[in-house]
Enzyme design. Sequence first.
Site, PDB file in Angstrom:
ATOM      1  N   CYS A  23       1.068  -9.675   9.794  1.00 38.93           N
ATOM      2  CA  CYS A  23       0.399 -10.936  10.246  1.00 38.93           C
ATOM      3  C   CYS A  23      -0.614 -10.423  11.731  1.00 38.93           C
ATOM      4  CB  CYS A  23       1.258 -11.980  10.846  1.00 38.93           C
ATOM      5  SG  CYS A  23       2.245 -12.543   9.411  1.00 38.93           S
ATOM      6  N   ARG A  49      -6.965  -7.494   9.148  1.00 35.66           N
ATOM      7  CA  ARG A  49      -5.500  -7.160   8.683  1.00 35.66           C
ATOM      8  C   ARG A  49      -5.024  -8.013   7.321  1.00 35.66           C
ATOM      9  NH1 ARG A  49      -2.401  -5.227  13.108  1.00 35.66           N
ATOM     10  NH2 ARG A  49      -0.569  -6.303  12.505  1.00 35.66           N
ATOM     11  N   TRP A  96      -0.315 -13.206   6.980  1.00 39.73           N
ATOM     12  CA  TRP A  96      -0.522 -12.748   5.899  1.00 39.73           C
ATOM     13  C   TRP A  96       0.441 -12.739   4.572  1.00 39.73           C
ATOM     14  CZ3 TRP A  96       0.885  -7.541   3.553  1.00 39.73           C
ATOM     15  CH2 TRP A  96       0.185  -7.204   2.572  1.00 39.73           C
ATOM     16  N   ASN A 122       5.226 -11.318  14.130  1.00 39.33           N
ATOM     17  CA  ASN A 122       4.635 -10.392  13.122  1.00 39.33           C
ATOM     18  C   ASN A 122       5.996  -9.512  12.748  1.00 39.33           C
ATOM     19  OD1 ASN A 122       3.824  -8.233  11.637  1.00 39.33           O
ATOM     20  ND2 ASN A 122       2.556  -7.140  13.302  1.00 39.33           N
ATOM     21  N   GLY A 123       6.420  -9.267  11.713  1.00 38.25           N
ATOM     22  CA  GLY A 123       7.574  -8.650  11.380  1.00 38.25           C
ATOM     23  C   GLY A 123       8.569  -9.562  10.438  1.00 38.25           C
ATOM     24  N   GLU A 500       0.137  13.049  -8.347  1.00 39.95           N
ATOM     25  CA  GLU A 500      -0.545  12.027  -7.354  1.00 39.95           C
ATOM     26  C   GLU A 500      -1.379  13.147  -6.386  1.00 39.95           C
ATOM     27  OE1 GLU A 500      -1.100   9.295  -6.988  1.00 39.95           O
ATOM     28  OE2 GLU A 500      -1.443   8.899  -4.823  1.00 39.95           O
ATOM     29  N   LYS A 504      -5.507  12.214  -6.028  1.00 42.23           N
ATOM     30  CA  LYS A 504      -6.107  12.276  -4.915  1.00 42.23           C
ATOM     31  C   LYS A 504      -7.364  13.133  -4.553  1.00 42.23           C
ATOM     32  CE  LYS A 504      -5.077   8.975  -3.823  1.00 42.23           C
ATOM     33  NZ  LYS A 504      -4.159   8.275  -4.141  1.00 42.23           N
ATOM     34  N   GLU A 507     -10.213  12.274  -6.985  1.00 43.92           N
ATOM     35  CA  GLU A 507     -10.918  10.992  -6.657  1.00 43.92           C
ATOM     36  C   GLU A 507     -11.968  11.132  -5.454  1.00 43.92           C
ATOM     37  OE1 GLU A 507      -8.706   7.637  -6.119  1.00 43.92           O
ATOM     38  OE2 GLU A 507      -7.108   8.479  -5.186  1.00 43.92           O
ATOM     39  N   HIS A 523       2.036  26.421 -21.651  1.00 43.30           N
ATOM     40  CA  HIS A 523       1.824  25.744 -23.081  1.00 43.30           C
ATOM     41  C   HIS A 523       0.267  25.593 -23.198  1.00 43.30           C
ATOM     42  CE1 HIS A 523       5.804  25.957 -24.288  1.00 43.30           C
ATOM     43  NE2 HIS A 523       5.987  25.383 -23.270  1.00 43.30           N
ATOM     44  N   LYS A 623     -11.575  -0.587  -5.083  1.00 47.26           N
ATOM     45  CA  LYS A 623      -9.955  -0.530  -4.606  1.00 47.26           C
ATOM     46  C   LYS A 623      -9.164  -1.600  -5.607  1.00 47.26           C
ATOM     47  CE  LYS A 623      -6.786   0.082  -1.596  1.00 47.26           C
ATOM     48  NZ  LYS A 623      -6.183   1.059  -1.844  1.00 47.26           N
TER      49      LYS A 623
HETATM   50  C1  F6R Z   1      -5.745   5.746  -6.495  1.00 52.94           C
HETATM   51  C2  F6R Z   1      -5.907   4.456  -6.568  1.00 52.94           C
HETATM   52  C3  F6R Z   1      -5.720   3.894  -8.051  1.00 52.94           C
HETATM   53  C4  F6R Z   1      -4.808   2.653  -8.072  1.00 52.94           C
HETATM   54  C5  F6R Z   1      -4.992   1.990  -9.385  1.00 52.94           C
HETATM   55  C6  F6R Z   1      -3.970   0.756  -9.528  1.00 52.94           C
HETATM   56  O1  F6R Z   1      -5.878   6.170  -5.100  1.00 52.94           O
HETATM   57  O2  F6R Z   1      -5.940   3.707  -5.777  1.00 52.94           O
HETATM   58  O3  F6R Z   1      -5.625   4.947  -9.137  1.00 52.94           O
HETATM   59  O4  F6R Z   1      -3.585   2.834  -7.984  1.00 52.94           O
HETATM   60  O5  F6R Z   1      -6.345   1.516  -9.662  1.00 52.94           O
HETATM   61  O6  F6R Z   1      -4.161  -0.171  -8.401  1.00 52.94           O
HETATM   62  P1  F6R Z   1      -3.028  -1.213  -8.174  1.00 52.94           P
HETATM   63  O7  F6R Z   1      -1.754  -0.431  -7.543  1.00 52.94           O
HETATM   64  O8  F6R Z   1      -3.830  -2.272  -7.147  1.00 52.94           O
HETATM   65  O9  F6R Z   1      -2.824  -1.984  -9.502  1.00 52.94           O
END
Ligand code: F6R
Length: 628
Positions: A23, A49, A96, A122-123, A500, A504, A507, A523, A623
């Site tokens: 929050c 936020r 939030w 907040n917390g 992972e 990163k 992308e 393989h 996102k």
């Molecule tokens: C990678 C990334 C995406 C999400 C994927 C799932 O950095 O952000 O691969 O992880 O689109 O998103 P959520 O977790 O919101 O379902």
Amino acid sequence: MLITDQTSRRRIPTTADMVSRMCGIAASVLKNGDVGPVLFDCLKKLEYRGYDSVGEASIIDGKIIVKKDKGKISEVERELHISDLRGNVGIGHTRWATHGAPSRENAHPHTDCTDTVAVVHNGIVENFMQLKQELEAKGHKFKSRTDTEVVAHLVEENLRNGRSFAEAVRLAANKLTGAYALAFICTSEPDKVVCVRKESPLVIGTAANGNFCASDIPAFLSRTNQAILLEDNEMAILTADQVRIVQIETGEAVNRKPFTVEWSIETALKTGFPHFMLKEIHEQPMTVRNALRTHPIYMDLMASAINKAKKVFLVACGTSYHACLGGAYAFSNLAKAEVTPVVASEFIDGHGALVDGDTVVLVVSQSGETADTLSAVRGAKDRGATILGISNTMGSTLTRLSDVYIGQNSGPEMGVAATKTFTAQLSVLIKLAVVLARKREFLRKSELETIEAGFQQLPNWISTVLSTQQDSVRRIVERYSDRSSLCFLGRGMSVATALEGRLKLLELSYLPAIAYPAGESKHGFISVVEEGYPVIFVAPRDESYSKIIGNVMEMKARGAKIISIVDEKDGEVARLSDDVIVVPPGVPSMLTPIVFVLPLQLFAYYMSVGKGYDPDFPRNLAKSVTVH
Ligand code: F6R
């Protein structure tokens, strides 16, 4: 919304009833003028936020006036005219972490029985249930289901016992466990704001026309660039012309001078970091700690459901899927539970025929709105499965469709690439595996103690990696920035880390990077390797260590450049490597992805920046992916 324990049908509060972690807080004491418009402006600056409810309180003619409701600031303004609030002392809040139906009652500020004190928070107050029971036994009446309201009643108790406002707050704060930033006003001393900080952010602003406190500098930056950072376990007493800081525990005075904030509002939103991604990488000591604070009730409900189920799937997309890979490994190794991780878009086609009323589907989604993930959830629900959700977004569709859900409490993630939410998801999943292992009595006491101690240490380990390795990662990136491909290899728990790291890099810098379980690399992938090809090894000294040495040698023999992430006490892999990134020793095997992924996040970040891209907004990505 109620979450009901399926077996006893007893009502328990939802996570969202209890917490409002990310929050925004703002408070102000003015020499001249009304706080309404000032707080309104501060809250607007905290909008980034994320929030779903808004509120303000001030003191007018000796009475506390509260205006609050669910909705966006502009909506609540239209309805309640919060910016018209009079009085020169006030507190404001954006809440939030609430669910689909945020309510006026749960919005902040909260007041005590006598409307003498109002508080914003907040917390999380971890011991709020116990405190609430004690207060109810003394006759206190509660109006909301939040953890925050107990604080107002605790202060009321202390005022009733003759304490001053500040002392009443200090004694109340000493009874709280958990994390909190709190700001109070009180009718018995209407010229003050008292604020308290433990682990949640709180900053003070000092200006000619009065003083402020807020969750973040941008809240007051248009009014003053003079700021004082409140440290953990400190509180401040603000009047219009004075700021007094004391230790919460002892009441001892602290002397701290304001500093000048040189940032623009834009930079201040990123707390001085050039990108949200880097800021979010650096938030991980806090976000992992928050994730590990998940209330035991929800962990226990989930572990019980998994324990009873005949089939268990872990379902997600992208980074969340990688967290599931690590989670599945932990379920199997710690709790001897067979949990199948599946990419959400493949779940119903590949596994739908197996899903029935004896199936649990544990679904992980930062946004809680990913279309592929939600399709899998709906398909599983139609087949009678129990849905358990882990999400960063309370009130998201995932939390509404879940029978039980847990909030990972990472705060809004602004960078498109998931960073802090990955380590938080892993933390929740591994903790859940530990809870299940306890239930099944599969873990030896010493193993449990090692992991529990590891959970405690994680924030320190993360801070150490970020503070000691950032520059060396940047230098290594510079050496390999002209390569057209790279490969990430790991074994065991580190397969998730390697995948992972690859995602990163891929992308953010648009490099067709590769990742494999290291044992599988011979393989097929090995044919790609030629003189100078960079291979990044994730090589903790766990049960896979001796085998990974062999994999390193295989790559080296073919001319690969070896970059390794190893623990500080490493010998062999480090010796074989061209470039070494070190993390602190002693991280328990199951927790390694949470620490070893950090250099890989930084690697992707610096590669992207080095190529002149914007790591916060990689091309073609959103996102939240709400299309199939
Ligand atoms: C990678 C990334 C995406 C999400 C994927 C799932 O950095 O952000 O691969 O992880 O689109 O998103 P959520 O977790 O919101 O379902």
